[in-house]
Design a protein around this motif. Structure first.
Motif, PDB file in Angstrom:
ATOM      1  N   ARG A   3      38.006  56.933   3.895  1.00 34.07           N
ATOM      2  CA  ARG A   3      38.033  55.950   2.542  1.00 34.07           C
ATOM      3  C   ARG A   3      37.899  54.723   3.240  1.00 34.07           C
ATOM      4  O   ARG A   3      38.630  54.303   4.351  1.00 34.07           O
ATOM      5  CB  ARG A   3      39.237  56.298   1.753  1.00 34.07           C
ATOM      6  CG  ARG A   3      39.467  55.350   0.686  1.00 34.07           C
ATOM      7  CD  ARG A   3      40.511  55.749  -0.417  1.00 34.07           C
ATOM      8  NE  ARG A   3      39.982  57.006  -0.748  1.00 34.07           N
ATOM      9  CZ  ARG A   3      39.481  57.130  -2.104  1.00 34.07           C
ATOM     10  NH1 ARG A   3      39.256  56.034  -2.621  1.00 34.07           N
ATOM     11  NH2 ARG A   3      39.313  58.405  -2.424  1.00 34.07           N
ATOM     12  N   TYR A   4      37.047  53.862   2.423  1.00 32.39           N
ATOM     13  CA  TYR A   4      36.843  52.429   2.922  1.00 32.39           C
ATOM     14  C   TYR A   4      36.921  51.545   1.742  1.00 32.39           C
ATOM     15  O   TYR A   4      36.815  52.115   0.285  1.00 32.39           O
ATOM     16  CB  TYR A   4      35.063  52.477   3.356  1.00 32.39           C
ATOM     17  CG  TYR A   4      34.760  53.064   4.535  1.00 32.39           C
ATOM     18  CD1 TYR A   4      34.805  52.446   5.558  1.00 32.39           C
ATOM     19  CD2 TYR A   4      34.465  54.289   4.465  1.00 32.39           C
ATOM     20  CE1 TYR A   4      34.272  53.077   6.836  1.00 32.39           C
ATOM     21  CE2 TYR A   4      34.030  55.218   5.437  1.00 32.39           C
ATOM     22  CZ  TYR A   4      33.977  54.435   6.746  1.00 32.39           C
ATOM     23  OH  TYR A   4      33.575  55.130   7.738  1.00 32.39           O
ATOM     24  N   PHE A   5      37.538  50.538   1.973  1.00 33.07           N
ATOM     25  CA  PHE A   5      37.740  49.449   0.935  1.00 33.07           C
ATOM     26  C   PHE A   5      37.098  48.333   1.114  1.00 33.07           C
ATOM     27  O   PHE A   5      36.774  47.815   2.196  1.00 33.07           O
ATOM     28  CB  PHE A   5      39.192  49.204   0.986  1.00 33.07           C
ATOM     29  CG  PHE A   5      40.094  50.400   0.819  1.00 33.07           C
ATOM     30  CD1 PHE A   5      40.552  50.681  -0.484  1.00 33.07           C
ATOM     31  CD2 PHE A   5      40.417  51.368   2.011  1.00 33.07           C
ATOM     32  CE1 PHE A   5      41.337  51.851  -0.606  1.00 33.07           C
ATOM     33  CE2 PHE A   5      41.406  52.348   1.659  1.00 33.07           C
ATOM     34  CZ  PHE A   5      41.677  52.551   0.304  1.00 33.07           C
ATOM     35  N   ASN A   7      36.984  44.473   0.438  1.00 33.91           N
ATOM     36  CA  ASN A   7      37.534  43.372  -0.094  1.00 33.91           C
ATOM     37  C   ASN A   7      36.763  42.052  -0.242  1.00 33.91           C
ATOM     38  O   ASN A   7      35.996  41.808   0.920  1.00 33.91           O
ATOM     39  CB  ASN A   7      38.827  43.130   0.918  1.00 33.91           C
ATOM     40  CG  ASN A   7      39.711  44.406   0.871  1.00 33.91           C
ATOM     41  OD1 ASN A   7      39.905  44.918  -0.179  1.00 33.91           O
ATOM     42  ND2 ASN A   7      40.108  44.631   2.089  1.00 33.91           N
ATOM     43  N   ASP A  16      40.402  45.478  -2.899  1.00 30.44           N
ATOM     44  CA  ASP A  16      39.775  46.656  -3.445  1.00 30.44           C
ATOM     45  C   ASP A  16      41.134  47.747  -3.287  1.00 30.44           C
ATOM     46  O   ASP A  16      41.450  48.112  -2.126  1.00 30.44           O
ATOM     47  CB  ASP A  16      38.659  47.124  -2.762  1.00 30.44           C
ATOM     48  CG  ASP A  16      38.241  48.600  -3.072  1.00 30.44           C
ATOM     49  OD1 ASP A  16      38.674  49.346  -4.041  1.00 30.44           O
ATOM     50  OD2 ASP A  16      37.186  49.032  -2.475  1.00 30.44           O
ATOM     51  N   GLY A  19      39.031  51.875  -3.463  1.00 29.77           N
ATOM     52  CA  GLY A  19      38.297  52.371  -2.257  1.00 29.77           C
ATOM     53  C   GLY A  19      37.159  53.519  -2.722  1.00 29.77           C
ATOM     54  O   GLY A  19      37.048  53.869  -3.853  1.00 29.77           O
ATOM     55  N   ASP A  21      34.889  57.186  -0.639  1.00 27.36           N
ATOM     56  CA  ASP A  21      35.018  58.039   0.619  1.00 27.36           C
ATOM     57  C   ASP A  21      33.416  57.993   0.875  1.00 27.36           C
ATOM     58  O   ASP A  21      32.549  58.110   0.067  1.00 27.36           O
ATOM     59  CB  ASP A  21      35.405  59.227  -0.056  1.00 27.36           C
ATOM     60  CG  ASP A  21      36.869  59.333  -0.108  1.00 27.36           C
ATOM     61  OD1 ASP A  21      37.681  58.616   0.455  1.00 27.36           O
ATOM     62  OD2 ASP A  21      37.508  60.289  -0.830  1.00 27.36           O
ATOM     63  N   ALA A  57      35.083  45.053   5.048  1.00 29.47           N
ATOM     64  CA  ALA A  57      35.329  46.602   4.767  1.00 29.47           C
ATOM     65  C   ALA A  57      36.413  47.130   5.652  1.00 29.47           C
ATOM     66  O   ALA A  57      36.626  46.852   6.954  1.00 29.47           O
ATOM     67  CB  ALA A  57      34.381  47.578   5.261  1.00 29.47           C
ATOM     68  N   THR A  58      37.469  47.542   4.951  1.00 25.49           N
ATOM     69  CA  THR A  58      38.892  48.144   5.842  1.00 25.49           C
ATOM     70  C   THR A  58      38.860  49.687   5.459  1.00 25.49           C
ATOM     71  O   THR A  58      38.356  50.320   4.795  1.00 25.49           O
ATOM     72  CB  THR A  58      39.800  47.418   5.236  1.00 25.49           C
ATOM     73  OG1 THR A  58      40.232  47.874   3.717  1.00 25.49           O
ATOM     74  CG2 THR A  58      40.002  45.765   5.238  1.00 25.49           C
ATOM     75  N   ASP A  59      39.825  50.174   6.320  1.00 23.82           N
ATOM     76  CA  ASP A  59      40.132  51.661   6.300  1.00 23.82           C
ATOM     77  C   ASP A  59      41.674  51.753   5.814  1.00 23.82           C
ATOM     78  O   ASP A  59      42.087  50.542   5.094  1.00 23.82           O
ATOM     79  CB  ASP A  59      40.125  52.082   7.501  1.00 23.82           C
ATOM     80  CG  ASP A  59      41.131  51.561   8.747  1.00 23.82           C
ATOM     81  OD1 ASP A  59      41.982  51.026   8.154  1.00 23.82           O
ATOM     82  OD2 ASP A  59      41.106  51.935   9.791  1.00 23.82           O
ATOM     83  N   VAL A  60      42.056  52.930   5.418  1.00 23.87           N
ATOM     84  CA  VAL A  60      43.267  53.225   4.701  1.00 23.87           C
ATOM     85  C   VAL A  60      44.526  52.271   5.623  1.00 23.87           C
ATOM     86  O   VAL A  60      45.471  52.253   4.972  1.00 23.87           O
ATOM     87  CB  VAL A  60      43.637  54.540   4.775  1.00 23.87           C
ATOM     88  CG1 VAL A  60      42.673  55.291   3.635  1.00 23.87           C
ATOM     89  CG2 VAL A  60      43.744  55.241   5.954  1.00 23.87           C
ATOM     90  N   ASP A  62      44.054  49.297   6.511  1.00 19.44           N
ATOM     91  CA  ASP A  62      43.819  48.058   6.243  1.00 19.44           C
ATOM     92  C   ASP A  62      43.401  47.196   7.587  1.00 19.44           C
ATOM     93  O   ASP A  62      43.442  46.175   7.762  1.00 19.44           O
ATOM     94  CB  ASP A  62      45.082  47.257   5.841  1.00 19.44           C
ATOM     95  CG  ASP A  62      44.746  45.838   5.029  1.00 19.44           C
ATOM     96  OD1 ASP A  62      43.549  45.958   4.350  1.00 19.44           O
ATOM     97  OD2 ASP A  62      45.561  44.949   5.004  1.00 19.44           O
TER      98      ASP A  62
END
Length: 82
Positions: A3-5, A7, A16, A19, A21, A57-60, A62
């Motif tokens: 999962r990517y977010f 922000n 975000d 997010g 996948d 772009a962050t992961d779960v 952060d």
């Protein structure tokens, strides 16, 4: 799948919380570019407000994985045309 977010960092932080996948970081990078394109298509004036826009772009957890920077900069020559 991870999962990517995406922000938005511009005069504050728009996080975000949903997010999406993607199978790998390369696919997430391409989707981040599409996301930036959509944001700029809807609000092109954001480029010229004087502030840099960053999409992080962050992961779960952060952790920032990559960043896209956008900045509109007028050249000195533009001043001569005004």
């Amino acid at each position: 799948m991870a999962r990517y977010f995406f922000n938005i960092v511009e005069d504050g932080h728009k996080v975000d919380v949903i997010g999406a996948d993607y199978p790998d970081a390369q696919m997430a990078r391409m989707e981040a570019v599409r996301f930036v394109g959509q944001v700029l298509k809807e609000e092109p004036e954001r480029v010229w407000n004087g502030a840099e826009i960053r999409i992080e772009a962050t992961d779960v957890w952060d952790t920032v994985l990559f960043t896209i920077l956008i900045a509109g900069v007028d050249a000195e020559a533009l001043e001569q045309h005004r």
